[in-house]
Design an enzyme around this catalytic site. Structure first.
Site, PDB file in Angstrom:
ATOM      1  N   SER A 280     -14.607  16.586  -6.045  1.00 51.38           N
ATOM      2  CA  SER A 280     -15.122  15.213  -6.008  1.00 51.38           C
ATOM      3  C   SER A 280     -16.378  15.096  -5.156  1.00 51.38           C
ATOM      4  O   SER A 280     -16.824  13.986  -4.857  1.00 51.38           O
ATOM      5  CB  SER A 280     -14.039  14.264  -5.453  1.00 51.38           C
ATOM      6  OG  SER A 280     -12.900  14.269  -6.273  1.00 51.38           O
TER       7      SER A 280
ATOM      8  N   CYS B 149       5.183   3.118   2.238  1.00 54.44           N
ATOM      9  CA  CYS B 149       4.808   1.725   1.967  1.00 54.44           C
ATOM     10  C   CYS B 149       6.028   0.827   1.799  1.00 54.44           C
ATOM     11  O   CYS B 149       6.027  -0.328   2.239  1.00 54.44           O
ATOM     12  CB  CYS B 149       3.893   1.637   0.754  1.00 54.44           C
ATOM     13  SG  CYS B 149       4.463   2.539  -0.688  1.00 54.44           S
TER      14      CYS B 149
ATOM     15  N   ARG C 187      11.639   2.743  -9.737  1.00 58.65           N
ATOM     16  CA  ARG C 187      10.263   2.578 -10.226  1.00 58.65           C
ATOM     17  C   ARG C 187      10.301   1.590 -11.395  1.00 58.65           C
ATOM     18  O   ARG C 187      11.129   1.715 -12.294  1.00 58.65           O
ATOM     19  CB  ARG C 187       9.697   3.919 -10.685  1.00 58.65           C
ATOM     20  CG  ARG C 187       8.199   3.882 -10.960  1.00 58.65           C
ATOM     21  CD  ARG C 187       7.383   3.748  -9.705  1.00 58.65           C
ATOM     22  NE  ARG C 187       7.393   4.968  -8.913  1.00 58.65           N
ATOM     23  CZ  ARG C 187       6.884   5.034  -7.685  1.00 58.65           C
ATOM     24  NH1 ARG C 187       6.350   3.978  -7.118  1.00 58.65           N
ATOM     25  NH2 ARG C 187       6.929   6.173  -7.015  1.00 58.65           N
TER      26      ARG C 187
ATOM     27  N   HIS D 123       5.041  -3.770  -4.490  1.00 52.73           N
ATOM     28  CA  HIS D 123       6.437  -3.374  -4.357  1.00 52.73           C
ATOM     29  C   HIS D 123       7.283  -4.595  -4.006  1.00 52.73           C
ATOM     30  O   HIS D 123       6.881  -5.435  -3.185  1.00 52.73           O
ATOM     31  CB  HIS D 123       6.610  -2.339  -3.240  1.00 52.73           C
ATOM     32  CG  HIS D 123       6.095  -0.986  -3.575  1.00 52.73           C
ATOM     33  ND1 HIS D 123       5.587  -0.637  -4.802  1.00 52.73           N
ATOM     34  CD2 HIS D 123       6.024   0.146  -2.794  1.00 52.73           C
ATOM     35  CE1 HIS D 123       5.220   0.648  -4.778  1.00 52.73           C
ATOM     36  NE2 HIS D 123       5.475   1.130  -3.581  1.00 52.73           N
TER      37      HIS D 123
END
Length: 340
Positions: free
Chosen positions: A40, A130, A236, A243
């Site tokens: 990248s 998270c 999921r 979330h």
């Protein structure tokens, strides 16, 4: 006088959000370096009104830099974090690599900012998972009032938690459902994610739980209180960002739902949206782009002696990952380094 900041993994979803949030919050930056892998190299990323080109993390000299926000995954972190730390640059790591190291503080600034002092043991600070981050922001003020004994949490986690590949897989599968001539290959998830839910995040452990579920247990104990019992089911769902969590909380002392609502309204990082009417709650679509952890559906659980139910929603890329890392940097600056 500001800080010399490094963002490693600047081309990924979380790395880009870190740059956005550093700019939005006016973090005192004198100089910033954006790093990525060699493939990248030279990719352009935005920082406020500036456009920056990424540099190769391989061989980058971390000497003289104050902090490095890492969003590069555990394998790369294992290689580069010790190099940065040894050079005197404090690493704020978003991977799971150091979260359970007793010599590395695991920080959610709204919850355990005082633990920041422990960074000096390894010059590394860990950012939690998270899903854990948003949960403990909601739990801590309630724990301070009534002492939490046990938490049962079921998560509804968006595909952005799997990175860009997860987002792409949901998008491609959704199109293929409506256009059967489209072909797609499952790469990220073991089963179809479009129009489906998958009770499986990360690898399975010997006891039948997944590693994501284990993370929520271990991290809550480290961040809030080791005496809290936590059981988790992590799922999921076909949501791009945000979330959600259904929390059942059992306390040592009685806590009325109205008092809990008032406590959460005053808690840092929390926004209460809790009306008992159609639409009087927050969903993932509405939290995208916001910094807050939203709490809804606060109600007594009459099946246990001292219980409450909560609905908890947050933008996992912002609050759960990038924002928390930037807030750690702010806390480190304000309490320890004191520049800017």
């Amino acid at each position: 006088m500001g800080y010399r900041i490094v963002v490693a993994g600047a081309t990924g979803n979380v790395g880009r959000e870190m740059l956005n949030i550093l700019a939005e919050r006016g973090f005192p930056v004198d100089e910033i370096a954006v790093l990525a892998s060699r493939r990248s190299l030279g990719t352009e990323v935005s920082f406020g009104d500036k456009t920056l080109k990424t540099k190769d993390i391989e061989g980058f000299d971390f000497a003289g830099w104050d902090m490095a926000l890492f969003a590069i995954g555990s394998d790369a972190t294992k290689k580069y974090a010790p190099i940065a730390a040894a050079a005197g640059c404090v690493v704020i790591d978003n991977s799971s690599l150091y979260r359970y190291d007793p010599d590395v503080p695991l920080i959610v600034p709204e919850v355990n900012a005082d633990a920041i002092e422990g960074y000096a043991k390894k010059n590394i600070i860990a950012n939690p998972n998270c899903s854990t981050a948003q949960m403990v922001v909601a739990l801590k003020p309630l724990h301070d009032r009534a002492r939490i004994k046990r938490v049962v949490v079921s998560t509804y986690q968006s595909v952005s938690g799997s990175g860009k590949d997860g987002i792409d897989e949901l998008w491609d599968q959704t199109k293929a459902v409506y256009n059967p001539t489209d072909e797609y290959e499952r790469k990220v998830y073991p089963k179809q994610i479009a129009f489906n839910v998958i009770p499986h995040i990360d690898v399975f452990l010997e006891d039948g739980s997944t590693k994501e579920e284990w993370k929520m247990v271990a991290e809550t104990k480290k961040i809030v209180d080791p005496s809290i019992k936590v059981t988790a089911t992590c799922v999921r769902v076909p949501v791009f960002v945000g979330h959600s969590e259904a929390l059942n909380v059992e306390f040592e002392d009685f806590l009325d739902e109205d008092e809990a609502r008032d406590i959460l309204r005053e808690a840092p990082g929390v926004m209460v949206i809790d009306k008992r009417e159609d639409g009087g709650y927050v969903t993932p679509v509405e939290c995208v782009g916001d910094f807050a952890t939203f709490i809804s559906r606060i109600r007594q659980d009459s099946t246990i002696e001292n219980g409450l139910n909560l609905w908890c929603v947050s933008d996992n890329l912002r609050m759960g990952a990038a924002l928390n890392a930037v807030q750690i940097a702010e806390t480190l600056g304000n309490r320890v380094l004191k520049k800017g």
